[in-house]
Design a protein around this motif. Structure first.
Motif, mmCIF file in Angstrom:
data_model
loop_
_atom_site.group_PDB
_atom_site.id
_atom_site.type_symbol
_atom_site.label_atom_id
_atom_site.label_comp_id
_atom_site.label_asym_id
_atom_site.label_seq_id
_atom_site.Cartn_x
_atom_site.Cartn_y
_atom_site.Cartn_z
ATOM 1 N N LEU A 1 0.819 -1.212 0.000
ATOM 2 C CA LEU A 1 0.000 0.000 0.000
ATOM 3 C C LEU A 1 0.854 1.263 0.000
ATOM 4 O O LEU A 1 0.320 2.364 0.022
ATOM 5 N N ASP A 2 2.171 1.094 -0.018
ATOM 6 C CA ASP A 2 3.062 2.256 0.077
ATOM 7 C C ASP A 2 2.893 3.216 -1.087
ATOM 8 O O ASP A 2 3.081 4.433 -0.930
ATOM 9 N N THR B 167 7.977 6.810 1.697
ATOM 10 C CA THR B 167 6.615 6.933 2.210
ATOM 11 C C THR B 167 6.450 8.155 3.101
ATOM 12 O O THR B 167 5.496 8.233 3.870
ATOM 13 N N LEU C 186 -2.188 6.744 5.591
ATOM 14 C CA LEU C 186 -2.914 5.750 4.808
ATOM 15 C C LEU C 186 -4.417 5.852 5.063
ATOM 16 O O LEU C 186 -5.227 5.765 4.116
ATOM 17 N N ARG D 19 -5.725 8.914 3.371
ATOM 18 C CA ARG D 19 -5.746 8.751 1.904
ATOM 19 C C ARG D 19 -6.928 7.900 1.476
ATOM 20 O O ARG D 19 -7.556 8.175 0.443
ATOM 21 N N TRP D 20 -7.248 6.884 2.269
ATOM 22 C CA TRP D 20 -8.412 6.052 1.942
ATOM 23 C C TRP D 20 -9.699 6.850 2.095
ATOM 24 O O TRP D 20 -10.585 6.789 1.229
ATOM 25 N N GLN E 282 0.901 -1.236 7.082
ATOM 26 C CA GLN E 282 -0.197 -1.991 6.483
ATOM 27 C C GLN E 282 -1.092 -2.628 7.537
ATOM 28 O O GLN E 282 -2.318 -2.595 7.436
ATOM 29 N N PHE F 10 -3.237 -0.017 9.112
ATOM 30 C CA PHE F 10 -4.334 0.408 8.233
ATOM 31 C C PHE F 10 -5.453 -0.623 8.215
ATOM 32 O O PHE F 10 -6.642 -0.271 8.246
#
Length: 846
Positions: A371-372, A384, A556, A559-560, A596, A599
């Protein structure tokens, strides 16, 4: 025999069956039940032992306590069935009987054991062990030994030492959480599944298992292979894991593995082959103090262990001289950034397995770091963002020192506080120093700033970093929202704040001259900016120092949320607190040590937390006691109807939830829960598949539910390069490579985003008819959703004709939205920015 004993114990101790079921449910939640089945016998032989048969909870607590704390190495565990053994047990003990392949175990009614250590000095239940195969003979063949009463069967034949350590770790962790009065032990330990992907920081897959055949030959395991009837997977696995344990050493706290279920097949067909088994998963619980180290330092060259070190690492081992004068064997790994150093563990695994077990890199798939890309920073190093965030904080510290050094000011400076999310390492894309390309701009007369030349694309977006301070004397200019300082290629916005100003705004005089205090929106907004934000920033900055991946997990998560059009409803500060709760209250897990995993847990928290009936308590700095948390929950239940949909409590915000007071609404929270659950399912399915797949799919928003899509000209989207699916060709945005000018240079275009301005105009004009959604990080689509009551006819009024048309039915004049005119206004307001409109529903007649 077992049924008879269980029935007798159930009759004597009413909670015996409940304790057994609780123990099995706990094992199932830890995904250990396929490995272990527990039969619990509650035994106490002393008349002064406190009875506990009336309380299943106490029985289950003692089961966890025994599993995690009993001294298996130096003491036997005696189960005194029928009271035939003399001696005094101070507590009611439980014995764990592990099943490998047999459905039940046979025990004698009189049980005695000698020295017990399951990995070195195993347990035997035989009456006359001297006439049976000895324990050393069992240990020569098995990793963990627990011999049944016959003296010939090892009940733990298929259990590895790593599974045994995993059980002990989980039991100890569960007991810790159960003893914590602030943790809902029942929900955390018995109702929360702990999949390997969400439990362990790094998970690797061994695919193409037929390669383990070669490993058996390389490791000289032919005798062991015959013992396992040709099953090369079970033969090679313990040796492969031991090899990894040696190589990883202090980098990990725990090494675990999955074991495929024994397959079933029809009796009239051939059995499945070992090579057809699903991939093996290996999980690592990282020790962040050493996990990211680029140096593996070995013994001195003249030490006898140096040869062993060289044998383990092969050609990578080199003699190196260190600053302390020591000359030792060492292995140096490459890693220019923190994101690159996270893959050192993978490099170690690849190297060791290829060198010692002939397992090529193609057979090892890492289910981490995929997911980076969605938060990648930098064109050359592709990091990142940790290094960029650190540079921002260092630049802010330098600015803060300069502010403190100012002399002869009319007012004294009492504090300089950072309020921006970049200063707590949680901005999705941290600001980076830029070097302007002056040929891209024009300089207006009598202006310090620059404007782009006509027909050029939108310039690079530069967000000012906010802080509370006072005007500086170096390279600054005034701005509509404060004083702007441009130094070292970064732009800081400085605002002067007075700590009593919110209180003054609440003061008012009555006609009788009495001073009264009334809360108001202006005072609350100022208090949020000058008190709550700086406190949150400083607290979360400290949390980042304690947990190295906190900031990346926040980024993360944001961003989602942004990609799913939710960031305006679940604001950035609330997201930071959601992620902070994963680190401060990790039950039933340990705090995440990889982005990850953090997240995935964020998605699980968002999708499963009972937002309707519980507040989310984030105990920053541990200031809230157990009693205070209980009072908060009671007050929440009593006032639930008047509280926000998502209620987040911190030590400085116990009753209001300032970060979620305005949003999200019930509908938007429900949509966030639904999207989080689906994204979690998709990501875990793809990560668990053992194949490299596109993980960006979880960041692509579903557009089917929207009525109108406004497609934008990508040249006018300043953060286009940060999109989930960035275009291959990008536009020159008025910057070029190289270090920024030493003095900062001319003031660039600050905080200019034409899409955001367009969106603001749309909401001002049509906010009563529609909702507008947009991904602020490079999105090229604005999604429009008509409000449910937008198309209901309303009585005709000349004052309410904005974006409406008259409709006459039976001599009654009503108004309905004029969709054709509204869509035309979308184009007119966004001239030069709007590329085309896409109509996706027919809820209206044009």
């Amino acid at each position: 025999m077992y049924d008879m004993l269980n029935a007798r114990l159930q009759q004597q101790y009413g909670c015996f069956g409940v304790v057994c079921r609780l123990a099995k449910r706990w094992l199932a939640s830890q995904f250990l039940l396929p490995h272990v089945i527990i039969i619990v016998w509650c035994v106490y032989t002393s008349s002064d032992t406190t009875p506990f048969h009336s309380s299943p909870q106490v029985g289950f607590l003692r089961f966890l306590h025994l599993l995690s704390t009993f001294d298996w190495k130096n003491n036997p565990l005696i189960v005194n069935l029928n009271g035939k053994l003399t001696g005094k047990l101070q507590l009611g003990y439980f014995t764990l009987l592990f099943r490998a392949s047999k459905p039940f175990l046979l025990l004698s009614e009189k049980l005695s054991a000698t020295s017990t250590d399951l990995t070195e000095n195993g347990i035997t239940l035989a009456k006359n062990p001297d006439s049976k195969p000895s324990l050393p003979e069992f240990h020569a063949a098995f990793s963990v030994v627990f011999v049944d009463p016959s003296g010939h069967l090892n009940l733990l034949a298929d259990m590895t030492v790593f599974t045994y350590k995993r059980i002990q770790h989980e039991a100890s962790l569960s007991l810790t959480f159960w003893d914590d009065p602030t943790v809902d032990g029942f929900q955390a330990l018995l109702m929360t599944p702990k999949s390997m992907l969400r439990t362990y920081d790094n998970v690797f897959k061994l695919v193409n298992l037929v390669k383990l055949q070669t490993s058996c030959k390389k490791l000289l395991l032919l005798n062991e292979l015959m013992d396992h009837s040709g099953n090369y997977v079970l033969t090679a696995l313990p040796f492969v894991l031991s090899l990894l344990q040696r190589g990883l050493g202090e980098r990990i706290h725990l090494l675990v593995h999955s074991l495929p279920q024994d397959p079933e097949w029809p009796v009239d067909s051939a059995p499945p082959k070992h090579k057809d088994q699903p991939p093996l998963s290996i999980g690592l619980l990282l020790n962040l103090e050493h996990a990211l180290s680029v140096l593996e330092r070995g013994p001195p060259a003249d030490n006898p262990k140096a040869a062993e070190f060289r044998q383990l690492w092969g050609s990578l081992s080199q003699l190196r001289r260190f600053q302390d004068g020591a000359i030792t064997e060492a292995v140096l790994w490459s890693g220019n950034s923190i994101s690159h150093r996270r893959f050192i563990v993978l490099k170690i695994i690849n190297h060791l397995l290829e060198l010692h077990a002939d397992i090529p890199k193609s057979c090892i798939i890492v289910a981490g770091g995929q997911l980076d890309d969605v938060i990648a920073c930098g064109i050359q190093n592709h990091t990142t963002g940790e290094e960029e965030s650190l540079e921002v904080v260092q630049s802010y510290d330098d600015l803060s020192r300069k502010l403190w050094q100012l002399k002869d000011l009319p007012l004294s400076i009492t504090s300089v506080q950072g309020a921006h999310q970049a200063l707590r390492y949680t901005q999705v894309f941290p600001p980076v120093p830029v070097r302007l390309d002056y040929s891209f701009f024009e300089k207006k007369k009598n202006r310090l700033g620059l404007v782009p030349k006509e027909n050029n694309p939108c310039p690079c977006y530069i967000a000012p970093i906010k802080g509370n301070g006072i005007q500086t004397l170096f390279n600054l200019s005034t701005h509509q929202n404060g004083i702007v300082s441009h130094d070292d290629g970064l732009v800081f916005r400085i605002q002067v704040a007075y700590h009593r100003e919110p209180q003054i705004l609440r003061e008012s005089l009555t006609p009788e001259g009495m001073l009264i205090y009334r809360d108001n929106a202006e005072a609350q907004a100022l208090e949020l900016e000058t008190l709550h934000k700086p406190f949150l920033t400083s607290t979360l900055h400290g949390l980042q120092q304690q947990y190295g991946c906190f900031g990346v997990v926040c980024r993360l998560a944001k961003r989602w949320l942004a990609s799913q059009f939710l960031l305006e409803d679940i604001r950035e500060e609330a997201t930071d607190l959601l992620v902070a709760s994963l680190f401060l209250h990790p039950a039933p897990f340990t705090p995440p040590s990889s982005p990850q995993v953090g997240f995935l847990r964020f998605l699980h928290l968002l999708s499963t937390f009972d937002w309707k009936n519980n507040p989310l308590i984030v105990n920053l700095n541990g200031k809230l006691t157990a009693v205070e948390q209980t009072d908060i929950k009671n007050d929440f239940v009593a006032s639930r109807e008047s509280l926000p949909t998502m209620f987040i409590v911190t030590p400085n915000d116990k009753k209001v939830s300032v970060w979620t007071k305005e949003a999200p609404s019930v509908q938007m929270l429900q949509r966030a829960v639904m999207l989080a659950a689906e994204s979690l399912r998709v990501l875990e399915t793809r990560l668990d598949s053992g194949e490299k797949q596109d993980m960006r799919v979880a960041f692509r928003p579903p557009l089917e539910a929207y009525d109108v899509l406004i497609h934008l000209d990508s040249k006018q989207v300043p953060l286009l390069a940060k999109a989930v699916d960035p275009p291959v060709n990008t536009f020159q945005r008025g910057t070029h490579g190289g270090q920024p000018y030493a003095s900062g240079g001319a003031l660039p275009v600050i905080d200019y985003d034409p899409v955001r301005l367009y969106l603001s105009e749309l909401r001002d004009a049509f906010g009563d008819l529609a909702l507008f959604f947009y991904d602020p990080y490079g999105g090229t689509v604005i999604a429009v959703l008509w409000k449910p009551n937008a198309f209901e006819p309303k009585p005709f009024k000349t004052s309410l004709m904005n974006a409406r048309r008259v409709k006459v039915n039976d001599d009654v004049a009503t108004t309905v939205p004029n969709v054709e005119a509204i869509l035309q206004d979308f184009r007119i307001i966004g001239e030069g920015l709007v590329k085309r409109l896409e109509l996706r529903t027919e809820k209206w007649v044009v």
